[in-house]
Design a protein around this motif. Structure first.
Motif, PDB file in Angstrom:
ATOM      1  N   LYS A   1       0.846  -1.220   0.000  1.00  0.00           N
ATOM      2  CA  LYS A   1       0.000   0.000   0.000  1.00  0.00           C
ATOM      3  C   LYS A   1       0.868   1.253   0.000  1.00  0.00           C
ATOM      4  N   THR A   2       0.400   2.291  -0.720  1.00  0.00           N
ATOM      5  CA  THR A   2       1.112   3.568  -0.692  1.00  0.00           C
ATOM      6  C   THR A   2       0.733   4.325   0.577  1.00  0.00           C
ATOM      7  N   LEU A   3       1.749   4.648   1.384  1.00  0.00           N
ATOM      8  CA  LEU A   3       1.473   5.340   2.652  1.00  0.00           C
ATOM      9  C   LEU A   3       2.008   6.770   2.669  1.00  0.00           C
ATOM     10  N   VAL A   4       2.968   7.067   1.763  1.00  0.00           N
ATOM     11  CA  VAL A   4       3.534   8.427   1.720  1.00  0.00           C
ATOM     12  C   VAL A   4       3.583   8.899   0.269  1.00  0.00           C
ATOM     13  N   GLU A   5       3.138  10.130   0.044  1.00  0.00           N
ATOM     14  CA  GLU A   5       3.257  10.736  -1.292  1.00  0.00           C
ATOM     15  C   GLU A   5       3.902  12.101  -1.164  1.00  0.00           C
ATOM     16  N   VAL A   6       4.443  12.590  -2.286  1.00  0.00           N
ATOM     17  CA  VAL A   6       5.122  13.893  -2.281  1.00  0.00           C
ATOM     18  C   VAL A   6       4.266  14.881  -3.063  1.00  0.00           C
ATOM     19  N   SER A   7       4.154  16.107  -2.553  1.00  0.00           N
ATOM     20  CA  SER A   7       3.408  17.133  -3.298  1.00  0.00           C
ATOM     21  C   SER A   7       4.172  18.449  -3.276  1.00  0.00           C
ATOM     22  N   PRO A   8       4.217  19.143  -4.421  1.00  0.00           N
ATOM     23  CA  PRO A   8       4.908  20.434  -4.458  1.00  0.00           C
ATOM     24  C   PRO A   8       4.238  21.480  -3.582  1.00  0.00           C
ATOM     25  N   GLU A   9       2.996  21.223  -3.188  1.00  0.00           N
ATOM     26  CA  GLU A   9       2.260  22.141  -2.310  1.00  0.00           C
ATOM     27  C   GLU A   9       3.066  22.425  -1.036  1.00  0.00           C
ATOM     28  N   PHE A  10       3.874  21.429  -0.629  1.00  0.00           N
ATOM     29  CA  PHE A  10       4.610  21.594   0.626  1.00  0.00           C
ATOM     30  C   PHE A  10       6.072  21.983   0.415  1.00  0.00           C
ATOM     31  N   PHE A  11       6.437  22.288  -0.845  1.00  0.00           N
ATOM     32  CA  PHE A  11       7.801  22.767  -1.073  1.00  0.00           C
ATOM     33  C   PHE A  11       7.862  24.244  -0.702  1.00  0.00           C
ATOM     34  N   ARG A  12       9.021  24.679  -0.201  1.00  0.00           N
ATOM     35  CA  ARG A  12       9.203  26.104   0.061  1.00  0.00           C
ATOM     36  C   ARG A  12       9.730  26.771  -1.204  1.00  0.00           C
ATOM     37  N   PRO A  13       9.388  28.050  -1.441  1.00  0.00           N
ATOM     38  CA  PRO A  13       9.954  28.742  -2.603  1.00  0.00           C
ATOM     39  C   PRO A  13      11.487  28.713  -2.601  1.00  0.00           C
ATOM     40  N   ALA A  14      12.106  28.796  -1.430  1.00  0.00           N
ATOM     41  CA  ALA A  14      13.567  28.627  -1.325  1.00  0.00           C
ATOM     42  C   ALA A  14      13.799  27.634  -0.183  1.00  0.00           C
ATOM     43  N   GLU A  15      14.409  26.511  -0.528  1.00  0.00           N
ATOM     44  CA  GLU A  15      14.568  25.434   0.463  1.00  0.00           C
ATOM     45  C   GLU A  15      15.826  25.612   1.310  1.00  0.00           C
ATOM     46  N   VAL A  16      15.770  25.078   2.507  1.00  0.00           N
ATOM     47  CA  VAL A  16      16.958  24.937   3.347  1.00  0.00           C
ATOM     48  C   VAL A  16      17.292  23.451   3.302  1.00  0.00           C
ATOM     49  N   ASN A  17      18.413  23.093   2.668  1.00  0.00           N
ATOM     50  CA  ASN A  17      18.659  21.669   2.410  1.00  0.00           C
ATOM     51  C   ASN A  17      19.253  20.917   3.585  1.00  0.00           C
ATOM     52  N   ILE A  18      20.168  21.601   4.299  1.00  0.00           N
ATOM     53  CA  ILE A  18      20.814  20.889   5.397  1.00  0.00           C
ATOM     54  C   ILE A  18      21.128  21.836   6.552  1.00  0.00           C
ATOM     55  N   LEU A  19      20.813  21.395   7.746  1.00  0.00           N
ATOM     56  CA  LEU A  19      21.195  22.145   8.946  1.00  0.00           C
ATOM     57  C   LEU A  19      21.851  21.167   9.909  1.00  0.00           C
ATOM     58  N   ILE A  20      22.987  21.559  10.440  1.00  0.00           N
ATOM     59  CA  ILE A  20      23.636  20.748  11.472  1.00  0.00           C
ATOM     60  C   ILE A  20      24.439  21.693  12.365  1.00  0.00           C
ATOM     61  N   GLY A  21      24.102  21.673  13.642  1.00  0.00           N
ATOM     62  CA  GLY A  21      24.686  22.657  14.560  1.00  0.00           C
ATOM     63  C   GLY A  21      25.895  22.120  15.302  1.00  0.00           C
ATOM     64  N   ASP A  22      26.720  23.049  15.734  1.00  0.00           N
ATOM     65  CA  ASP A  22      27.881  22.706  16.568  1.00  0.00           C
ATOM     66  C   ASP A  22      27.645  23.305  17.964  1.00  0.00           C
ATOM     67  N   PRO A  23      27.239  22.486  18.930  1.00  0.00           N
ATOM     68  CA  PRO A  23      26.900  23.022  20.264  1.00  0.00           C
ATOM     69  C   PRO A  23      28.099  23.101  21.210  1.00  0.00           C
ATOM     70  N   ALA A  24      29.320  23.172  20.676  1.00  0.00           N
ATOM     71  CA  ALA A  24      30.521  23.109  21.528  1.00  0.00           C
ATOM     72  C   ALA A  24      30.526  24.211  22.597  1.00  0.00           C
ATOM     73  N   LYS A  25      30.116  25.440  22.214  1.00  0.00           N
ATOM     74  CA  LYS A  25      30.162  26.544  23.179  1.00  0.00           C
ATOM     75  C   LYS A  25      29.144  26.306  24.308  1.00  0.00           C
ATOM     76  N   ALA A  26      27.956  25.861  23.949  1.00  0.00           N
ATOM     77  CA  ALA A  26      26.938  25.587  24.981  1.00  0.00           C
ATOM     78  C   ALA A  26      27.417  24.466  25.903  1.00  0.00           C
ATOM     79  N   LYS A  27      28.096  23.482  25.330  1.00  0.00           N
ATOM     80  CA  LYS A  27      28.614  22.371  26.154  1.00  0.00           C
ATOM     81  C   LYS A  27      29.654  22.897  27.130  1.00  0.00           C
ATOM     82  N   LYS A  28      30.570  23.727  26.600  1.00  0.00           N
ATOM     83  CA  LYS A  28      31.695  24.181  27.422  1.00  0.00           C
ATOM     84  C   LYS A  28      31.247  25.200  28.476  1.00  0.00           C
TER      85      LYS A  28
END
Ligand code: NAP
Length: 343
Positions: A285-312
């Protein structure tokens, strides 16, 4: 005397978790609510604290209203969590988003500066300010390149916070928080949309989920841990800005797979781009579909944070793993669906 905290955005995910934390620490908690017409405080209720938070009507769009609230409460700490926080909606309502997420911060800072300048201030900044990322991973020194009216407005909120600290010596901090999720996340956000949809599919109440970009990658943490970082920032000797993140990134596709797996469904992928589908490996059964309705006009492709300062400096570190976070959210939504199904 009990410390007094004013939290804007009390009705939101973080407002609820932060209230709980501050109440446990003995604070008097005042929640600012803009009277949006939704009279339920379901998140505060779920945490069992709806009677313990004092609600004060306050809309960040109205300066006089903000000033009166600050004057009446005279808080020791102000946490500005209120925002039009849905990125997709900010493309539809860029002016309103800017008025709340940029000018709203200024209104609150001005009210504090004029009435109660010793109050400590926390601004809810966001990884969306990094947008089209200029470095991997992103830390406090990474240049911003926001990709939505939301991200742009939040950059203003960040810099005006820094500016009030530098100009008026106010104790003002900006927390650059990467995505943080929980069972209290709004259903309009992709993570909750997936976990609530998957819980309903597992119980036969829904056929499929329609999503946008499956390959967007985010650094997802657990919200109750992130509000603790907000509080820690205001307990330091000096005000400063901090990235709060896990340091790991996962795609929406991975989130979907793990969420289905925790209900016992194995998902496989077929097709490419807009034709891609998520298929139940057992039933076909198909459970997931893709629709352009949910695309952003400008996408953010990848985010990955460096929490070193908060840790320290804050001694803060994330504890909940990505897969455990997804499981917590799915379990909570399965429970909600079970209650809905009760006769
Ligand atoms: P949320 O669930 O969307 O809550 C935002 C709250 O702001 C809502 O309760 C909303 O009130 C209130 N609000 C909106 N416009 C307002 C106005 N004009 N005056 C007063 N209140 C207003 O957001 P959240 O997930 O708790 O996030 C808290 C803050 O952190 C937000 O500023 C968000 O942008 C930021 N942030 C969140 C994340 C994340 O992953 N969750 C990451 C980075 C930064 P209504 O209930 O009446 O709509």
């Amino acid at each position: 005397m009990r410390k007094r905290a004013l939290i804007t955005g009390i009705r939101g995910q973080d407002g609820a978790y932060l209230s709980k934390l501050l109440l446990e620490k003995g604070y008097q908690v005042y929640g600012a609510d803009r009277r949006s017409g939704d009279s339920s405080f379901w998140r505060l209720k779920e945490l069992g604290i709806d009677r313990d938070v004092k609600i004060r009507y306050m809309d960040l769009l109205e300066l006089t209203n903000v000033m009166r609230a600050v004057e009446l409460i005279m808080p020791d700490e102000v946490y500005n969590l209120a925002a039009q926080s849905f990125v997709q909606a900010s493309f539809e309502q860029p002016l309103l988003t800017s008025d709340i997420d940029a000018m709203g911060v200024l209104r609150l800072l001005e009210a504090i500066r004029m009435i109660n300048p010793d109050a400590k201030f926390y601004q809810a900044s966001t990884s969306e300010m990094f947008g089209k990322v200029q470095a991997i991973p992103q830390n406090e020194k990474t240049l911003f390149h926001p990709r939505s009216p939301y991200g742009v407005a939040k950059v203003y909120g960040h810099w005006i916070t820094v500016n009030y600290r530098e100009s008026y010596n106010m104790f003002a901090c900006s927390g650059i928080l990467f995505n943080h999720e929980s069972p209290l996340r709004g259903v309009e956000f992709i993570t909750r949309k997936l976990t609530s949809g998957i819980a309903r599919i597992a119980k036969g109440l829904q056929e499929k989920i329609i999503v946008g970009s499956l390959d967007s990658k985010r650094d997802w943490g657990y919200a109750p841990e992130y509000v603790h970082a907000m509080w820690l920032m205001l307990q330091q000797r000096q005000p400063d800005d901090y990235v709060v993140a896990t340091g790991e990134t996962h795609s929406v596709r991975e989130f979907t797979e793990v969420a289905f797996r925790s209900t016992g469904i194995r998902i496989g992928w077929k097709g490419k781009g807009l034709r891609e589908k998520g298929i139940d490996k057992k039933t076909g059964k198909t459970l997931v579909e893709v629709s352009p309705e949910f695309f952003r006009p400008a996408e953010v492709n990848i985010l990955i944070g460096d929490p070193a300062k908060a840790k320290k400096k804050l001694g803060w570190r994330p504890k909940t793993t990505f897969s455990r976070l997804v499981e917590i959210m799915v379990e909570a939504d399965l429970q909600r669906v079970r209650k809905e199904c009760l006769p």
